[in-house]
Design an enzyme around this catalytic site. Structure first.
Site, PDB file in Angstrom:
ATOM      1  N   SER A 142       0.924  -1.208   0.241  1.00 40.25           N
ATOM      2  CA  SER A 142       0.068   0.079  -0.081  1.00 40.25           C
ATOM      3  C   SER A 142       0.981   1.482  -0.173  1.00 40.25           C
ATOM      4  O   SER A 142       2.104   1.274   0.368  1.00 40.25           O
ATOM      5  CB  SER A 142      -0.987  -0.125   1.251  1.00 40.25           C
ATOM      6  OG  SER A 142      -1.646   1.225   1.385  1.00 40.25           O
ATOM      7  N   TYR A 156      -0.975  -0.200  10.054  1.00 36.84           N
ATOM      8  CA  TYR A 156      -1.062  -0.620   8.636  1.00 36.84           C
ATOM      9  C   TYR A 156       0.166  -0.268   8.012  1.00 36.84           C
ATOM     10  O   TYR A 156       0.664  -1.090   7.237  1.00 36.84           O
ATOM     11  CB  TYR A 156      -2.159  -0.178   8.217  1.00 36.84           C
ATOM     12  CG  TYR A 156      -2.758  -0.517   6.683  1.00 36.84           C
ATOM     13  CD1 TYR A 156      -2.947  -1.601   6.271  1.00 36.84           C
ATOM     14  CD2 TYR A 156      -2.650   0.496   6.026  1.00 36.84           C
ATOM     15  CE1 TYR A 156      -3.324  -1.953   5.138  1.00 36.84           C
ATOM     16  CE2 TYR A 156      -3.169   0.334   4.608  1.00 36.84           C
ATOM     17  CZ  TYR A 156      -3.230  -0.949   3.968  1.00 36.84           C
ATOM     18  OH  TYR A 156      -3.464  -1.108   2.758  1.00 36.84           O
TER      19      TYR A 156
HETATM   20  N1  LIG Z   1      -8.882  -0.940  -0.465  1.00 33.56           N
HETATM   21  C1  LIG Z   1      -7.768  -0.072  -0.688  1.00 33.56           C
HETATM   22  O1  LIG Z   1      -8.015   1.186  -1.060  1.00 33.56           O
HETATM   23  C2  LIG Z   1      -6.352  -0.205  -0.758  1.00 33.56           C
HETATM   24  C3  LIG Z   1      -5.366   0.237  -0.930  1.00 33.56           C
HETATM   25  C4  LIG Z   1      -4.085  -0.034  -0.844  1.00 33.56           C
HETATM   26  C5  LIG Z   1      -3.836  -1.288  -0.601  1.00 33.56           C
HETATM   27  N2  LIG Z   1      -4.884  -2.253  -0.352  1.00 33.56           N
HETATM   28  C6  LIG Z   1      -4.427  -3.716  -0.180  1.00 33.56           C
HETATM   29  O2  LIG Z   1      -5.181  -4.395  -0.738  1.00 33.56           O
HETATM   30  C7  LIG Z   1      -5.472  -5.580  -0.322  1.00 33.56           C
HETATM   31  C8  LIG Z   1      -6.799  -6.245  -0.733  1.00 33.56           C
HETATM   32  O3  LIG Z   1      -7.469  -4.979  -0.093  1.00 33.56           O
HETATM   33  P1  LIG Z   1      -9.339  -4.871  -0.145  1.00 33.56           P
HETATM   34  O4  LIG Z   1      -9.835  -3.718  -0.016  1.00 33.56           O
HETATM   35  O5  LIG Z   1      -9.551  -5.693  -1.612  1.00 33.56           O
HETATM   36  O6  LIG Z   1      -9.815  -5.976   0.842  1.00 33.56           O
HETATM   37  P2  LIG Z   1     -11.286  -6.355   1.422  1.00 33.56           P
HETATM   38  O7  LIG Z   1     -11.362  -5.962   2.989  1.00 33.56           O
HETATM   39  O8  LIG Z   1     -12.240  -5.540   0.534  1.00 33.56           O
HETATM   40  O9  LIG Z   1     -11.070  -7.755   1.033  1.00 33.56           O
HETATM   41  C9  LIG Z   1     -10.380  -8.762   1.931  1.00 33.56           C
HETATM   42  C10 LIG Z   1     -10.797  -9.899   1.935  1.00 33.56           C
HETATM   43  O10 LIG Z   1      -9.977 -10.685   2.672  1.00 33.56           O
HETATM   44  C11 LIG Z   1     -10.530 -11.491   3.661  1.00 33.56           C
HETATM   45  N3  LIG Z   1      -9.722 -11.748   5.095  1.00 33.56           N
HETATM   46  C12 LIG Z   1      -9.544 -10.795   5.809  1.00 33.56           C
HETATM   47  N4  LIG Z   1      -8.759 -11.255   6.890  1.00 33.56           N
HETATM   48  C13 LIG Z   1      -8.775 -12.624   6.567  1.00 33.56           C
HETATM   49  C14 LIG Z   1      -7.868 -13.740   7.189  1.00 33.56           C
HETATM   50  N5  LIG Z   1      -7.293 -13.255   8.322  1.00 33.56           N
HETATM   51  N6  LIG Z   1      -7.460 -14.691   6.490  1.00 33.56           N
HETATM   52  C15 LIG Z   1      -8.179 -14.901   5.358  1.00 33.56           C
HETATM   53  N7  LIG Z   1      -8.945 -13.918   4.493  1.00 33.56           N
HETATM   54  C16 LIG Z   1      -8.963 -12.906   5.481  1.00 33.56           C
HETATM   55  C17 LIG Z   1     -12.067 -11.069   4.007  1.00 33.56           C
HETATM   56  O11 LIG Z   1     -12.876 -11.733   4.514  1.00 33.56           O
HETATM   57  C18 LIG Z   1     -12.276 -10.084   2.510  1.00 33.56           C
HETATM   58  O12 LIG Z   1     -12.924 -11.115   1.789  1.00 33.56           O
HETATM   59  C19 LIG Z   1      -5.146  -5.512   1.229  1.00 33.56           C
HETATM   60  O13 LIG Z   1      -3.761  -6.123   1.130  1.00 33.56           O
HETATM   61  C20 LIG Z   1      -5.228  -4.044   1.150  1.00 33.56           C
HETATM   62  O14 LIG Z   1      -4.415  -3.642   2.264  1.00 33.56           O
HETATM   63  C21 LIG Z   1      -6.101  -1.824  -0.258  1.00 33.56           C
END
Ligand SMILES: NC(=O)c1ccc[n+]([C@@H]2O[C@H](COP(=O)([O-])OP(=O)(O)OC[C@H]3O[C@@H](n4cnc5c(N)ncnc54)[C@H](O)[C@@H]3O)[C@@H](O)[C@H]2O)c1
Length: 245
Positions: A142, A156
């Protein structure tokens, strides 16, 4: 056209959003996709949908923060491509809190999801990759891991910085085994709350939030033969901006 025929890809947290997009693109390229999520129904629904679309997929539900569960789930599985996608606050909603107001419990939970989840999954699949002489490890990082932000996400950011550097070290240790390790660090994606998105949209030069496909395209490149000479790197996919708090 990237070809992942005969490859098995495990994507953690692939029940929705970014992970789902990665699972779809890797499956479209011919990989057998193992759809992980802590929410069993989500993993099953994604695997079912991919299979109904003629792709090859199975659901594999486990909690990436639990080392024993990860080891048990992956002990008999040859994984060629691992995408460490679980992040944010893990299975809890992301509560943005100033560092001075954070409990140690919350900090630990965020570090567990974003750093230990990566450690557990990578350790579980790496020996097999090295033995077979092929592997791709891709971590989802991120912008928060690359800079200071005043938006209450310090643990984070710390964990995301940690995985990017962890994987640089691991990349050098396993390069001779034809295993590559990289991080794809994302800017603001299109699943964040609207009020937060609206506040930062104007700072994104390409004028829009990121989509799961934006993230997945970079993962597909790194997973494919086109990425075979790329390791130990961090790629930023953020619409040309750094999100500022
Ligand atoms: N959304 C953003 O704006 C953003 C920005 C930068 C980076 N990211 C990174 O992108 C990645 C995906 O983010 P997202 O927003 O798509 O996530 P999200 O929260 O929408 O989806 C994450 C999924 O992971 C599952 N999950 C959570 N904890 C878990 C665990 N302990 N074991 C197995 N599954 C688990 C959840 O049930 C969910 O289905 C993450 O690493 C996040 O840090 C996201």
């Amino acid at each position: 056209m990237h070809n992942l025929n005969n490859k098995t890809a495990l994507i953690t947290g692939a029940g929705q959003s970014v992970g789902l997009g990665v699972a779809q693109q890797l499956a479209n390229a011919g990989a057998h996709v193992m759809v992980n999520d802590i929410v069993v129904e989500r993993a099953q629904a994604v695997a079912r949908a991919l299979c109904a679309d003629g792709k090859s997929a199975t659901a594999l539900a486990f909690d990436v923060t639990d080392a024993d569960q990860v080891k048990h789930a992956l002990q008999d599985t040859a994984v060629d491509i691992l995408v460490n996608n679980v992040g944010n606050a893990g299975s809890m909603p992301m509560a943005q809190t100033r560092f001075i107001d954070l409990s140690l419990e919350t900090i630990t939970q965020v570090i567990n999801a974003n750093l230990y989840g990566v450690i557990h999954c990578t350790q579980a699949v790496l020996p097999g990759m090295c033995e077979r002489g092929f592997g791709r490890v891709i971590c989802i990082g991120s912008e928060a891991g690359r800079q200071g932000l005043s938006i209450g996400v310090s643990p984070y950011g710390a964990a995301k910085a940690a995985i990017a550097n962890l994987i640089r070290h691991v990349a050098l240790e396993v390069a001779a085994n034809n295993v590559t390790c990289n991080t794809v660090s994302l800017g603001l994606m299109n699943n964040v709350p609207a009020e937060f998105a609206n506040a930062v949209l104007s700072s994104i030069p390409l004028g829009r939030l990121g989509t799961p496909d934006d993230a997945a395209s970079m993962c597909l490149l790194l997973a494919s033969d086109s990425g075979s000479w790329i390791t130990g790197q961090e790629f930023v996919v953020n619409g040309g901006s750094s999100v500022r708090g």
